[in-house]
Design an enzyme around this catalytic site. Sequence first.
Site, PDB file in Angstrom:
ATOM      1  N   LYS A 262       9.108 -13.061  49.956  1.00  0.00           N
ATOM      2  CA  LYS A 262       9.657 -11.968  49.150  1.00  0.00           C
ATOM      3  C   LYS A 262      11.168 -11.882  49.362  1.00  0.00           C
ATOM      4  CE  LYS A 262       9.618  -6.868  48.712  1.00  0.00           C
ATOM      5  NZ  LYS A 262       8.991  -5.600  49.126  1.00  0.00           N
TER       6      LYS A 262
ATOM      7  N   ASP B 294      16.126  -3.022  48.013  1.00  0.00           N
ATOM      8  CA  ASP B 294      15.050  -2.277  47.377  1.00  0.00           C
ATOM      9  C   ASP B 294      15.380  -0.794  47.370  1.00  0.00           C
ATOM     10  OD1 ASP B 294      12.736  -1.261  46.357  1.00  0.00           O
ATOM     11  OD2 ASP B 294      11.481  -1.729  48.115  1.00  0.00           O
TER      12      ASP B 294
ATOM     13  N   LYS C 208      13.780   5.679  46.187  1.00  0.00           N
ATOM     14  CA  LYS C 208      13.427   6.005  47.570  1.00  0.00           C
ATOM     15  C   LYS C 208      14.267   7.177  48.067  1.00  0.00           C
ATOM     16  CE  LYS C 208      12.056   1.410  49.246  1.00  0.00           C
ATOM     17  NZ  LYS C 208      10.680   1.774  49.624  1.00  0.00           N
TER      18      LYS C 208
ATOM     19  N   ASP D  40      14.764  -6.175  52.821  1.00  0.00           N
ATOM     20  CA  ASP D  40      13.572  -6.441  52.017  1.00  0.00           C
ATOM     21  C   ASP D  40      13.502  -7.903  51.538  1.00  0.00           C
ATOM     22  OD1 ASP D  40      11.190  -5.298  51.272  1.00  0.00           O
ATOM     23  OD2 ASP D  40      11.905  -4.582  49.321  1.00  0.00           O
TER      24      ASP D  40
ATOM     25  N   ASP E 297       8.617   1.230  42.815  1.00  0.00           N
ATOM     26  CA  ASP E 297       8.903   0.885  44.208  1.00  0.00           C
ATOM     27  C   ASP E 297       7.863  -0.093  44.774  1.00  0.00           C
ATOM     28  OD1 ASP E 297      10.258   0.874  46.576  1.00  0.00           O
ATOM     29  OD2 ASP E 297       9.581   2.860  47.242  1.00  0.00           O
TER      30      ASP E 297
ATOM     31  N   GLU F 225       7.448  -3.070  44.042  1.00  0.00           N
ATOM     32  CA  GLU F 225       8.034  -4.192  43.308  1.00  0.00           C
ATOM     33  C   GLU F 225       7.729  -5.540  43.960  1.00  0.00           C
ATOM     34  OE1 GLU F 225       9.541  -2.649  45.636  1.00  0.00           O
ATOM     35  OE2 GLU F 225      10.450  -4.289  46.754  1.00  0.00           O
TER      36      GLU F 225
ATOM     37  N   ARG G  12       5.016  -6.895  45.154  1.00  0.00           N
ATOM     38  CA  ARG G  12       3.838  -7.582  44.603  1.00  0.00           C
ATOM     39  C   ARG G  12       4.101  -8.113  43.204  1.00  0.00           C
ATOM     40  NH1 ARG G  12       0.471  -2.159  45.570  1.00  0.00           N
ATOM     41  NH2 ARG G  12       2.090  -1.984  47.154  1.00  0.00           N
TER      42      ARG G  12
HETATM   43  N1  BES Z   1       9.875  -2.851  50.700  1.00  0.00           N
HETATM   44  C1  BES Z   1       8.974  -1.761  50.622  1.00  0.00           C
HETATM   45  C2  BES Z   1       8.045  -1.658  51.834  1.00  0.00           C
HETATM   46  C3  BES Z   1       8.680  -1.181  53.107  1.00  0.00           C
HETATM   47  C4  BES Z   1       9.012   0.146  53.270  1.00  0.00           C
HETATM   48  C5  BES Z   1       8.862  -2.038  54.155  1.00  0.00           C
HETATM   49  C6  BES Z   1       9.554   0.581  54.464  1.00  0.00           C
HETATM   50  C7  BES Z   1       9.389  -1.610  55.348  1.00  0.00           C
HETATM   51  C8  BES Z   1       9.737  -0.297  55.505  1.00  0.00           C
HETATM   52  C9  BES Z   1       8.086  -1.907  49.392  1.00  0.00           C
HETATM   53  O1  BES Z   1       8.690  -2.478  48.296  1.00  0.00           O
HETATM   54  C10 BES Z   1       7.658  -0.539  49.004  1.00  0.00           C
HETATM   55  O2  BES Z   1       8.489   0.228  48.631  1.00  0.00           O
HETATM   56  N2  BES Z   1       6.372  -0.259  49.111  1.00  0.00           N
HETATM   57  C11 BES Z   1       5.861   1.016  48.811  1.00  0.00           C
HETATM   58  C12 BES Z   1       4.557   0.823  48.077  1.00  0.00           C
HETATM   59  C13 BES Z   1       4.037   2.082  47.444  1.00  0.00           C
HETATM   60  C14 BES Z   1       4.939   2.536  46.327  1.00  0.00           C
HETATM   61  C15 BES Z   1       2.639   1.803  46.926  1.00  0.00           C
HETATM   62  C16 BES Z   1       5.643   1.773  50.111  1.00  0.00           C
HETATM   63  O3  BES Z   1       5.256   1.157  51.125  1.00  0.00           O
HETATM   64  O4  BES Z   1       5.898   2.967  50.138  1.00  0.00           O
HETATM   65 ZN    ZN Z   2      10.244  -3.697  48.673  1.00  0.00          ZN
HETATM   66 MN    MN Z   3       9.712  -1.018  47.131  1.00  0.00          MN
END
Ligand code: BES
Ligand code: ZN
Ligand code: MN
Length: 501
Positions: A267, A272, A279, A290, A349, A351, A353
Site C-alpha cells: 500500500k 492519508d 480524519k 500510510d 477513508d 481507501e 483496500r
Molecule cells: N491508513 C488508515 C489506517 C490506519 C489508521 C493505520 C491509524 C494506522 C493508524 C486507513 O486508510 C484507514 O483510514 N482506515 C480506517 C477504516 C475505516 C474507515 C473502516 C480506520 O481504520 O479507521
Molecule cells: Zn490509509
Molecule cells: Mn484511510
Amino acid sequence: MEFNVKSGHPEKQRTACIVVGVYEPRRLSDVARRIDEVSNGQLSAILRRGDLEGKAGQTLLLHNIEGTMADRVLLVGCGRERELGDNQYRQIIRQAIQTLHETGSMEAVCHLTELNVRGRDTAWRIRQAIEAAQSALYTFDQLKSQQETTRRPLRKIVFSVASRRELQLAEQASFEAQKIADGVKLAKDLANLPSNHCTPTFLADKAKSLCSLHDNLSCKILTETHMQKQGMGALLAVAKGSKQKPRFIVLEYKNNKNKDPIVLVGKGVTFDSGGISLKPAKDMDEMKYDMCGAASVFGTISAVAELQLPLNVIGIIPAVENMPGSQAVKPGDIVTSLSGQTIEILNTDAEGRLILCDALTYAESYKPDVVIDIATLTGACVVALGKHPHGLMSNHNPLTNDLLSAGKFSGDRAWELPLWDDYQCQIDSPFADIANIGGRDAGTITAACFLSRFTRKYNWAHLDIAGTAWTSGKKDKGATGRPVPLLTQYLINRSSDDSSS
Ligand code: BES
Ligand code: ZN
Ligand code: MN
C-alpha cells in the site's frame, strides 16, 4: 558502519574496546571470566564493590584492564542467565552499541554474540546482533539544516564467535544480516520522508533508481492514462481528490527460470487525510506513514537483489495521495474495479483496500505462486493486537505457517486473525457488489474480507502493519522498517526449498 565476524581470545584483541557480558547477580560470563583471569581479578573486584549488578542493559566502561591488549573493556549487564531470550538479547546489543557510540570507541570487538540465548544458535545471534546494531544507530536527519555529529562515532564492529568451526556459518549470517539491515534502512528512509517530499512520482523515481543498481531488476511505471485504459476504477477514485498524480509501480526481480513468481503488493498512500471522510487533526501527521507497505516492498526487493536469491519476485505498488477536494470521490459513489466488481464507497477513508484491490487483480497476470500484500490498513488492527505483531490473514494455510515461522525466526512476528466466511456479509451493499466498509465489529478482518474478493485465483496472505510500521511519541517517533526482516526471511527460506506453497 562496517561489520565483521571472527574467533579469537578476548585478551589478544588489539582494539579500542572489548565488550563482554555480566549476568545478574554479579556473575561473569565465560569471556568476562577469562579477562578476569588475565587481569588478576580486576573485574571480580569491581563487581564485589557493587559497581554493576548485571541487570539487562546496565553498562560500565573500564580502562587500564591488565593483561588485555584493548584500550577499554565495556561490561554489559545481561540479566539472569536463564532468562536470556530474544528480546533481552536484542536490548543488550542495542545498549552496548549505543554506549560504544557515545564513549569514543571508533571500533570494538563484541563478545556478546557468544552468550547463550535460549533456543538460538550462533548464526541467529550474529544475524540479530548486526540488525539490532544497525537499527540502534539509525537517525533520520536529512531534512535538518544542520546534522548533529558525534565526535568519535563507532565505525566498525567485530562480532566474535566462540570457535573457528562456526566461522563459515557466522559469515553467511553476517552477510544476510547486513543486506536485511540495509533493506530495513531503505524502508525507514522512504517512510520517514514527509508527504511533500515523498509523493507517488517520487516513489516511481525511486523504483527507477533502484533498478539501475541491479541487472536482474527492472521496473514499469503506469501513469493515470495507462490506469484508465486498464480500468483501475477503484484506485483512480482514491487519487481524484489530489493534485499529486497517482503512479502504479511494478518492480520485477528475475533470477530463476523454473519458478513461478512471488508477488509482493505494498500500500502506497503517501498521505492519508481520509479524503471527504476527513480524519480528525490529532496525529494526522502520522498518515505520511500510510505508504509503509510500499516502503517494505522496496526494502525487501532491494535485500533480495543484494542477496541474489534464486527466485522471481514482483513488487507492485499502487501509489496515491488521499485528499479532499471538489474533484474528490464522495461517500455513496459507486466505482468499477479492475476485476469488474463494483464497489460502493461508503467511507473515503477506507481507501487502502480500494487501491489494493486493483493491484491484487493486476497481480493475476503474473500467474503467481503466492501473493502477499502489506498495508497500514486498519486502526482496528492496533486495537486488536497492539504494536507488536503484524495482523496476518490468508486464504492458504501453508503460506500462513511459512510467514508465521519466518516472523518468529527474524524477530519480526505476525499473528493470525480468522478470515472466516462468517464475516463476509458485513461488506454486502444494497447498490453495488461490495461496500468498502463493514461496520464497527472486526474492522481488520472485514478489510481483509474485502481484499479476499479479489484474490480468489491464487494463494494469498495479507499483512496489516498499522500497529507495527512506525512508532509514535515525540522523541522515538519513526518508521520501523518492518516487515522487511519477516519478508526477506520468508524469501530466503523459499529459495532453499523446492516446495511451492
Ligand atoms: N491508513 C488508515 C489506517 C490506519 C489508521 C493505520 C491509524 C494506522 C493508524 C486507513 O486508510 C484507514 O483510514 N482506515 C480506517 C477504516 C475505516 C474507515 C473502516 C480506520 O481504520 O479507521
Ligand atoms: Zn490509509
Ligand atoms: Mn484511510
